[in-house]
Scaffold this motif. Sequence first.
Motif, mmCIF file in Angstrom:
data_model
loop_
_atom_site.group_PDB
_atom_site.id
_atom_site.type_symbol
_atom_site.label_atom_id
_atom_site.label_comp_id
_atom_site.label_asym_id
_atom_site.label_seq_id
_atom_site.Cartn_x
_atom_site.Cartn_y
_atom_site.Cartn_z
ATOM 1 N N MET A 1 0.839 -0.939 -0.031
ATOM 2 C CA MET A 1 0.100 0.089 -0.124
ATOM 3 C C MET A 1 0.930 1.122 0.033
ATOM 4 N N ALA A 2 0.374 2.180 -0.846
ATOM 5 C CA ALA A 2 1.199 3.497 -0.889
ATOM 6 C C ALA A 2 1.138 4.288 0.365
ATOM 7 N N HIS A 3 2.162 5.176 0.854
ATOM 8 C CA HIS A 3 2.206 5.822 1.984
ATOM 9 C C HIS A 3 3.146 6.971 1.619
ATOM 10 N N LEU A 4 2.752 8.261 2.512
ATOM 11 C CA LEU A 4 3.662 9.417 2.304
ATOM 12 C C LEU A 4 5.019 9.216 3.059
ATOM 13 N N THR A 5 6.129 9.349 2.339
ATOM 14 C CA THR A 5 7.538 9.327 2.977
ATOM 15 C C THR A 5 7.936 10.634 3.462
ATOM 16 N N GLN A 6 9.143 10.661 3.912
ATOM 17 C CA GLN A 6 9.758 11.875 4.689
ATOM 18 C C GLN A 6 10.296 13.018 3.603
ATOM 19 N N ARG A 7 10.207 12.621 2.184
ATOM 20 C CA ARG A 7 10.726 13.492 1.015
ATOM 21 C C ARG A 7 10.130 14.403 1.061
ATOM 22 N N ASN A 8 10.459 15.579 0.303
ATOM 23 C CA ASN A 8 9.626 16.671 0.362
ATOM 24 C C ASN A 8 8.679 16.744 -0.833
ATOM 25 N N PHE A 9 7.814 17.552 -0.879
ATOM 26 C CA PHE A 9 6.591 17.626 -1.922
ATOM 27 C C PHE A 9 7.282 18.791 -3.009
ATOM 28 N N VAL A 10 7.446 17.978 -4.196
ATOM 29 C CA VAL A 10 7.859 18.845 -5.737
ATOM 30 C C VAL A 10 6.646 19.208 -6.551
ATOM 31 N N SER A 11 6.586 20.523 -6.648
ATOM 32 C CA SER A 11 5.308 20.649 -7.325
ATOM 33 C C SER A 11 5.923 20.520 -8.907
ATOM 34 N N LEU A 12 4.807 19.733 -9.606
ATOM 35 C CA LEU A 12 5.210 19.681 -11.161
ATOM 36 C C LEU A 12 4.097 20.333 -11.934
ATOM 37 N N ASN A 13 4.858 20.493 -13.252
ATOM 38 C CA ASN A 13 4.167 21.192 -14.236
ATOM 39 C C ASN A 13 3.293 20.474 -15.241
ATOM 40 N N ILE A 14 1.851 20.902 -15.034
ATOM 41 C CA ILE A 14 0.981 20.077 -15.666
ATOM 42 C C ILE A 14 0.065 20.827 -16.506
ATOM 43 N N ALA A 15 -0.139 20.262 -17.815
ATOM 44 C CA ALA A 15 -0.873 20.940 -18.858
ATOM 45 C C ALA A 15 -2.302 19.948 -18.953
ATOM 46 N N VAL A 16 -3.355 20.618 -19.300
ATOM 47 C CA VAL A 16 -4.794 19.755 -19.270
ATOM 48 C C VAL A 16 -5.156 20.212 -20.701
ATOM 49 N N LEU A 17 -5.640 18.937 -21.385
ATOM 50 C CA LEU A 17 -6.185 19.101 -22.713
ATOM 51 C C LEU A 17 -7.723 18.550 -22.747
ATOM 52 N N THR A 18 -8.465 19.183 -23.213
ATOM 53 C CA THR A 18 -9.933 18.571 -23.358
ATOM 54 C C THR A 18 -10.173 18.220 -24.649
ATOM 55 N N ILE A 19 -10.663 17.159 -25.132
ATOM 56 C CA ILE A 19 -10.862 16.885 -26.378
ATOM 57 C C ILE A 19 -12.270 16.633 -26.530
ATOM 58 N N SER A 20 -13.059 17.532 -27.252
ATOM 59 C CA SER A 20 -14.422 17.425 -27.708
ATOM 60 C C SER A 20 -14.679 18.125 -28.711
ATOM 61 N N ASP A 21 -15.889 17.609 -29.296
ATOM 62 C CA ASP A 21 -16.580 18.527 -30.559
ATOM 63 C C ASP A 21 -17.718 19.438 -30.069
ATOM 64 N N THR A 22 -18.182 19.211 -28.688
ATOM 65 C CA THR A 22 -19.109 20.064 -28.333
ATOM 66 C C THR A 22 -18.726 21.106 -27.062
ATOM 67 N N ARG A 23 -17.504 21.019 -26.467
ATOM 68 C CA ARG A 23 -17.360 21.669 -25.434
ATOM 69 C C ARG A 23 -16.441 23.359 -26.003
ATOM 70 N N ASN A 24 -16.580 24.239 -24.906
ATOM 71 C CA ASN A 24 -15.582 25.471 -25.204
ATOM 72 C C ASN A 24 -15.441 25.679 -23.607
ATOM 73 N N PHE A 25 -14.422 26.554 -23.225
ATOM 74 C CA PHE A 25 -14.117 26.887 -22.028
ATOM 75 C C PHE A 25 -15.185 27.004 -20.971
ATOM 76 N N ASP A 26 -16.189 27.764 -21.665
ATOM 77 C CA ASP A 26 -17.527 28.069 -20.608
ATOM 78 C C ASP A 26 -18.180 26.866 -19.981
ATOM 79 N N ASN A 27 -18.060 25.828 -20.815
ATOM 80 C CA ASN A 27 -18.994 24.590 -20.283
ATOM 81 C C ASN A 27 -17.944 23.369 -20.261
ATOM 82 N N ASP A 28 -16.413 23.618 -20.238
ATOM 83 C CA ASP A 28 -15.839 22.501 -19.953
ATOM 84 C C ASP A 28 -15.679 21.952 -18.361
ATOM 85 N N THR A 29 -16.433 21.156 -17.906
ATOM 86 C CA THR A 29 -16.740 20.890 -16.590
ATOM 87 C C THR A 29 -15.610 19.829 -16.335
ATOM 88 N N SER A 30 -15.151 19.022 -17.459
ATOM 89 C CA SER A 30 -14.212 17.811 -17.107
ATOM 90 C C SER A 30 -12.994 18.489 -16.976
#
Length: 184
Positions: free
Chosen positions: A1-30
Motif C-alpha cells: 500500500m502506498a504511503h507518504l514518505t519523509q521526502r519533500n513535496f515537489v510541484s509538477l508542471n501540468i498541462a490539461v487538454l480537453t478533447i471534445s466536439d461540443t465543449r468550450n472553456f465556458d462549459n468544459d466541466t471535465s
Amino acid sequence: MAHLTQRNFVSLNIAVLTISDTRNFDNDTSGQTLCDRVQAAGHELIDRALVVDDIYQIRARISQWIADPQVQVILTTGGTGFTARDNTPQAVLPLLDKHVEGFGELFRQVSVPEIGMSTLQSRALAGMSNGVLVCCMPGSPGACRTGWDKILLGQLDSRTGPCNFAPHLKPQAAQALEPCEARS
C-alpha cells in the motif's frame, strides 16, 4: 500500500487538454475538474487547451507539450470511448515511448463501484514520452475525479512511497528527486 514518505513535496508542471466536439472553456466541466484538482494538490497548471476530436489536432497539441521543456505531465479528458469521434487512443499511442500498462487497467478497476461494468467501454491509457507523463481519461467530470483522486493524486506526489512518477519526469530547475524505495 502506498504511503507518504519523509521526502519533500515537489510541484509538477501540468498541462490539461480537453478533447471534445461540443465543449468550450465556458462549459468544459471535465477540464475544469482536472485544473481545480491539479492546483489544489499544489502543482502548477502550466497550460490548458481544448481541441476537437481529430487525431491530428490531438497529436499536434500533445506533441507541442511533449517537446516543451517546462511541461512534465499532460492530462487529457475526452475521446476515449467507442464512437466514431472518439480518437484519443489512436492519436496518443504513436506518440508514447513507453506505455503505462497498469493505468487503464487500474482506472477501469476503480471505476467499477461508480459505473459498474460500463467501465469496459473506457479506453483510458497512459504513457511516457520525452520525460512527460501523458494520461488520457474519459470526458466526464466523474471520470476525471476518479482518475485524479484514486490514481494520479498519489502517483504525482513526490512523497508517495514506495514509488511515484515524479522521479521519472523531465527535471525542472531545483528539482532533485530520489528514486523509488526498495521493497523489504
